[in-house]
Design a protein around this motif. Structure first.
Motif, PDB file in Angstrom:
ATOM      1  N   LEU A 741     176.835  41.007 -24.319  1.00 20.23           N
ATOM      2  CA  LEU A 741     176.358  42.359 -24.598  1.00 20.23           C
ATOM      3  C   LEU A 741     175.856  42.531 -26.026  1.00 20.23           C
ATOM      4  CD1 LEU A 741     179.240  44.365 -22.844  1.00 20.23           C
ATOM      5  CD2 LEU A 741     176.952  43.893 -21.944  1.00 20.23           C
ATOM      6  N   GLY A 742     176.172  41.605 -26.901  1.00 24.79           N
ATOM      7  CA  GLY A 742     175.772  41.730 -28.298  1.00 24.79           C
ATOM      8  C   GLY A 742     176.558  42.771 -29.065  1.00 24.79           C
ATOM      9  N   VAL A 743     177.670  43.241 -28.508  1.00 20.68           N
ATOM     10  CA  VAL A 743     178.457  44.305 -29.129  1.00 20.68           C
ATOM     11  C   VAL A 743     179.485  43.711 -30.091  1.00 20.68           C
ATOM     12  CG1 VAL A 743     178.149  45.870 -27.192  1.00 20.68           C
ATOM     13  CG2 VAL A 743     180.112  44.325 -27.211  1.00 20.68           C
ATOM     14  N   LYS A 744     179.921  44.540 -31.051  1.00 22.08           N
ATOM     15  CA  LYS A 744     180.907  44.086 -32.038  1.00 22.08           C
ATOM     16  C   LYS A 744     182.184  44.928 -32.038  1.00 22.08           C
ATOM     17  CE  LYS A 744     177.560  42.048 -35.267  1.00 22.08           C
ATOM     18  NZ  LYS A 744     177.092  41.999 -36.672  1.00 22.08           N
ATOM     19  N   GLY A 745     182.059  46.232 -31.821  1.00 23.69           N
ATOM     20  CA  GLY A 745     183.235  47.099 -31.845  1.00 23.69           C
ATOM     21  C   GLY A 745     183.104  48.183 -32.900  1.00 23.69           C
ATOM     22  N   CYS A 746     183.595  49.397 -32.559  1.00 24.36           N
ATOM     23  CA  CYS A 746     183.438  50.517 -33.495  1.00 24.36           C
ATOM     24  C   CYS A 746     184.712  51.319 -33.695  1.00 24.36           C
ATOM     25  CB  CYS A 746     182.328  51.447 -33.010  1.00 24.36           C
ATOM     26  SG  CYS A 746     182.766  52.413 -31.528  1.00 24.36           S
ATOM     27  N   GLY A 747     185.765  51.029 -32.968  1.00 21.80           N
ATOM     28  CA  GLY A 747     186.932  51.903 -32.963  1.00 21.80           C
ATOM     29  C   GLY A 747     187.682  51.976 -34.273  1.00 21.80           C
ATOM     30  N   GLU A 748     187.564  50.954 -35.113  1.00 23.97           N
ATOM     31  CA  GLU A 748     188.384  50.901 -36.323  1.00 23.97           C
ATOM     32  C   GLU A 748     187.588  50.965 -37.621  1.00 23.97           C
ATOM     33  OE1 GLU A 748     191.968  48.021 -35.078  1.00 23.97           O
ATOM     34  OE2 GLU A 748     189.992  47.328 -34.453  1.00 23.97           O
ATOM     35  N   VAL A 749     186.263  50.878 -37.534  1.00 22.21           N
ATOM     36  CA  VAL A 749     185.471  50.757 -38.757  1.00 22.21           C
ATOM     37  C   VAL A 749     185.686  51.943 -39.694  1.00 22.21           C
ATOM     38  CG1 VAL A 749     183.721  49.270 -37.732  1.00 22.21           C
ATOM     39  CG2 VAL A 749     183.407  51.758 -37.634  1.00 22.21           C
ATOM     40  N   GLY A 750     185.830  53.149 -39.135  1.00 20.18           N
ATOM     41  CA  GLY A 750     186.001  54.315 -39.988  1.00 20.18           C
ATOM     42  C   GLY A 750     187.256  54.254 -40.821  1.00 20.18           C
TER      43      GLY A 750
END
Length: 795
Positions: A741-750
């Motif tokens: 999917l080319g995804v990395k993740g966003c749940g924790e970056v903030g």
């Protein structure tokens, strides 16, 4: 990747499907579940941080109205109930295993932190159970306690466990010490920095809860629990604690109202109510009180670190040396040992081309609540240490803090980039995220805004943080060699029904991230099925193949990739059925978003045509293909994913009160391919809120005797709406190169990028006071003290 559909597929800001039932009060949380004949449990907890248990008198309590049973640690030990297991083992520098003391579900002989459960009371009502718990008489002999991370290693410190001399859990290291020493020997400048990453208390909207149920006829146990990974709870509790075959144990995690890491772990209360249900032959419900959660839910962070950065004459980084003490609390929580090691020290290169790194980590036991992963889990601690160090080093070297970062960035043509601390980043573009963030935040016009604030008697500051993190912990073989006691793959089952609707069974678990929407968008994008016709099933070990749950921003990168692989299998089988129906060769059949087509012709079949044929095989290659259209795939990642980005914070301080106001916050993140921009924006904003909370407001404080003095919302300050600005969110995408999917993740970056950005801004606002560093949280009292100390010194 297919072309994005206008409203439903990848890239669409689709409103969350699940929100209607939540907004209408129709969600089903554990506390909403009531089983027939249900009883209620209350835990009696220790008021002491460290004490021997000399006697527990339950006679009067057992005679009270409604009381069905009272159990203590000896009752569970008599049935050889195991201790709460740790899921990750770390080895010392010499190769020996870490100290791993037993963690009984109910205290045996000793209590080791305030809140340690001593007994469980089961009664017809919760109020009856509470009254009976108050009637239990426990004779304690208080013992000296140690609560401070550094104090735990001092000679003569009280010993938390006999099996952990000097309170040391492990003494671990990573990197090349000789190369680090050589780099420092040739450095033009070495900058030293010390800091504490404050302990935090996770506070999800929904407190933890558990219901244990036992079927006397089948011998089956069921646990309903607020968990981020029900299969792992079943494995740990069944195999290591209660010794129940997995075929006889079902774990259900329905709607979960927030987790942020604190609901990953196997907790004592889950084992207690499940075991006790088998004893009283009735369901038992336990719901945690908010004040109780402060002393029973795993805490986060709590590192004490010293870092040294070696620079050449041009301000290029030559090497980094880090020494960290990590507080484990009184016991080892499920994933606690890996947080300050493989989730922290391996990220110390950050976004910078650092030739050599050497890090030492000592983990210690204290008479405090156990510490484990909390949103970001090691990566916020690494980023905070590194990004504060970069600001301090830039100031001491007389360099602009932005230019200093630029000159040390890993360049786009250096990917894949092998760090000196094990990890290999596959992709990134740190310059682009930096430049986009600088422009959006109005960095160039800041000094004019600072001057305007000064005319109003305010102190204005701006701070920057550039970061990288590691998500989707993997692969299983690698993490296994590093001490993980479980695989870290994920599973996805795609069930296409006869009329073309789809059910997805996933081992990932949602506790507020919007999985029911995002996962449905994956199906819509690839199979062409409207999201309204896609149901996502998760959180029930009786329905879903074995999966590893949700944490570490793994849902899409690992769980979504498993679904993608399963869809590939669906399409491959569908092509064979379509080829038979259209009298073509399989090689000539193409598929695009719901339609099978014979290449170069107008012959087509819809996915519904194929699914109906699969379940009603009247014209079907029955000798070649099994009926039905359902496929399962497991996905074990080849590497971590590496989201990164730049955060910029602008603050204004009132020197008369010490209050810090966050005026502007800009986040530009590379989270890989964006499935739903609206959900990404919400996840980043939520993480930033938690980061601002840590930077300015939150701290779990223990006194020297081990009492938690910030044990309620009266003493522990959570960020409120008025404490937060509008958070500007943008993305700059580089694709992950190793998942489909080319995804990395966003749940924790903030939560990772924000604390150093805020604190760099606070220090910048106080620059005229000669401030080099302010420890988190930068409370009004702390800032007021700094300002007034400077005023007194100037008089």
């Amino acid at each position: 990747m297919n072309v994005v559909t206008p409203f439903e597929g990848i890239g669409a800001s689709l409103r969350r499907k699940e929100d209607f039932r939540f907004l209408m009060g129709r969600g089903q949380y554990v506390d909403d579940i009531n089983r027939p004949g249900q009883t209620h449990a209350v835990m009696l907890r220790s008021p002491h941080a460290h004490a021997t248990i000399d006697r527990i008198d339950t006679v009067a309590a057992k005679a009270m109205p409604g009381v069905k049973a009272i159990f203590v640690g000896e009752d569970m030990a008599a049935e050889q109930i195991g201790g709460i297991p740790c899921g990750w083992q770390i080895h010392n520098k010499d190769g020996s295993p870490m100290a791993e003391p037993m963690h009984p579900a109910l205290a045996l002989g000793k209590v080791r932190h305030v809140g340690d459960p001593v007994a469980v009371v089961i009664a017809e009502t919760k109020s009856q159970a509470r009254d009976a718990a108050e009637a239990i008489v426990v004779d304690y002999t208080p013992l000296p306690a140690v609560s401070g991370t550094e104090a735990a290693l001092q000679p003569g410190a009280p010993q938390v466990h006999d099996g952990a001399p000097g309170n040391l859990c492990y003494d671990w290291h990573i990197g090349d010490k000789a190369a680090q020493e050589a780099a420092f020997a040739r450095a033009a400048r070495v900058v030293k920095f010390e800091t504490t990453n404050n302990r935090l208390v996770p506070n999800a909207m929904e407190p933890r809860a558990a219901i244990g149920d036992f079927d006397s006829f089948s011998g089956d146990y069921t646990l309903y629990t607020t968990s981020q990974n029900p299969h792992v709870i079943r494995l740990l509790m069944g195999a290591f604690v209660l010794h129940i075959p997995e075929s006889k144990l079902r774990v259900v995690a329905p709607d979960v109202g927030g987790g942020f890491g604190s609901k990953i772990y196997h907790y004592a209360e889950e084992a207690i109510v499940t075991w006790a249900a088998g004893k009283v032959k009735r369901p038992i419900k336990w719901t945690c009180e908010r004040s109780e959660s402060f002393m029973s839910d795993a805490h986060g962070r709590d590192h004490v670190s010293t870092a040294e950065l070696a620079l050449d004459a041009e301000g290029k980084i030559l090497g980094l040396k880090v020494h960290t003490l990590a507080n484990m609390g009184a016991y080892l929580s499920t994933f606690a040992p890996c947080v300050p090691t493989y989730l922290y020290a391996t990220l110390l290169s950050g976004v910078y081309a650092t030739p050599v790194i050497y890090a030492e980590v000592k983990a210690v036991f204290t008479n405090t609540v156990p510490v484990d992963a909390y949103r970001g889990a090691g990566r916020p601690e690494a980023t905070y240490l590194l990004e504060r160090l970069m600001d301090v080093a830039a100031a001491e070297a007389g360099l602009d803090k932005v230019d200093f970062r630029r000159r040390n960035f890993i360049l786009p043509d250096q990917f894949p980039y092998q760090t000196p601390v094990a990890l290999q980043y596959d992709s990134g573009d740190y310059h682009s995220t930096l430049e986009a963030c600088l422009e959006t935040a109005g960095w160039a016009g800041f000094e004019a805004r600072r001057a305007e604030s000064k005319t109003r008697g305010r102190l204005r500051g701006i701070g920057i943080s550039t970061y990288v993190e590691a998500c989707g912990i993997a692969p299983s073989a690698v993490v296994g060699s590093l001490g993980a006691r479980a695989g870290l793959y994920e599973v996805g089952t795609i069930r296409v029904h006869p009329t073309g609707s789809v059910t997805v069974l996933t081992g990932a678990h949602s506790h507020g991230q919007g999985h029911e929407t995002t996962f449905a968008q994956l199906i819509a994008d690839k199979l062409g099925v409207p999201t309204a016709n896609v149901d996502i099933v998760h959180g029930d070990t009786a329905k879903v193949p074995f999966g590893m749950g949700t944490y570490g921003s793994r849902s899409l990168a690992v769980g979504g990739s498993a679904m993608d692989k399963a869809m590939d299998k669906i399409i491959a089988k569908g092509k064979r059925i379509a080829a038979h129906l259209m009298e073509a060769s399989v090689e000539d059949v193409e598929f695009e978003r719901g339609t099978f087509r014979v290449a170069g012709t107008d012959k087509t079949k819809t996915l519904t045509d194929i699914s109906l044929a699969a379940y009603v095989p009247h014209n079907y290659p029955i000798d070649e293909i099994e009926p039905g259209l359902e496929e399962t795939a497991f996905y074990d990642p080849k590497n971590f994913t590496y989201p990164g980005g730049c955060h910029i914070c602008e603050v204004e301080i009132d020197p008369e009160t010490g209050r810090t106001e966050v005026l502007n916050f800009t986040a530009v993140d590379d989270v890989g391919r964006v499935i739903n921009p609206m959900i990404v924006e919400g996840q980043v904003q939520g993480g930033v809120a938690q980061g601002i909370g840590q930077a300015l407001l939150e701290a779990a404080i223990y006194d020297a005797s081990g009492q938690l003095v910030s044990g309620s919302f009266m003493d522990y300050t959570m960020p409120r709406a008025g404490d937060l600005p509008d958070v500007g969110v943008a993305t700059h995408v580089t694709l992950c190169t190793h998942n489909p999917l080319g995804v990395k993740g966003c749940g924790e970056v903030g939560a990772i990028g924000s604390p150093p950005a805020v604190m760099n801004a606070v220090v910048d606002a106080l620059r005229d006071y000669g401030v080099r560093h302010v420890e988190m949280p930068a409370t009004p009292q702390k800032i007021w003290g700094i300002v007034n100390a400077h005023r007194l010194a100037a008089e």
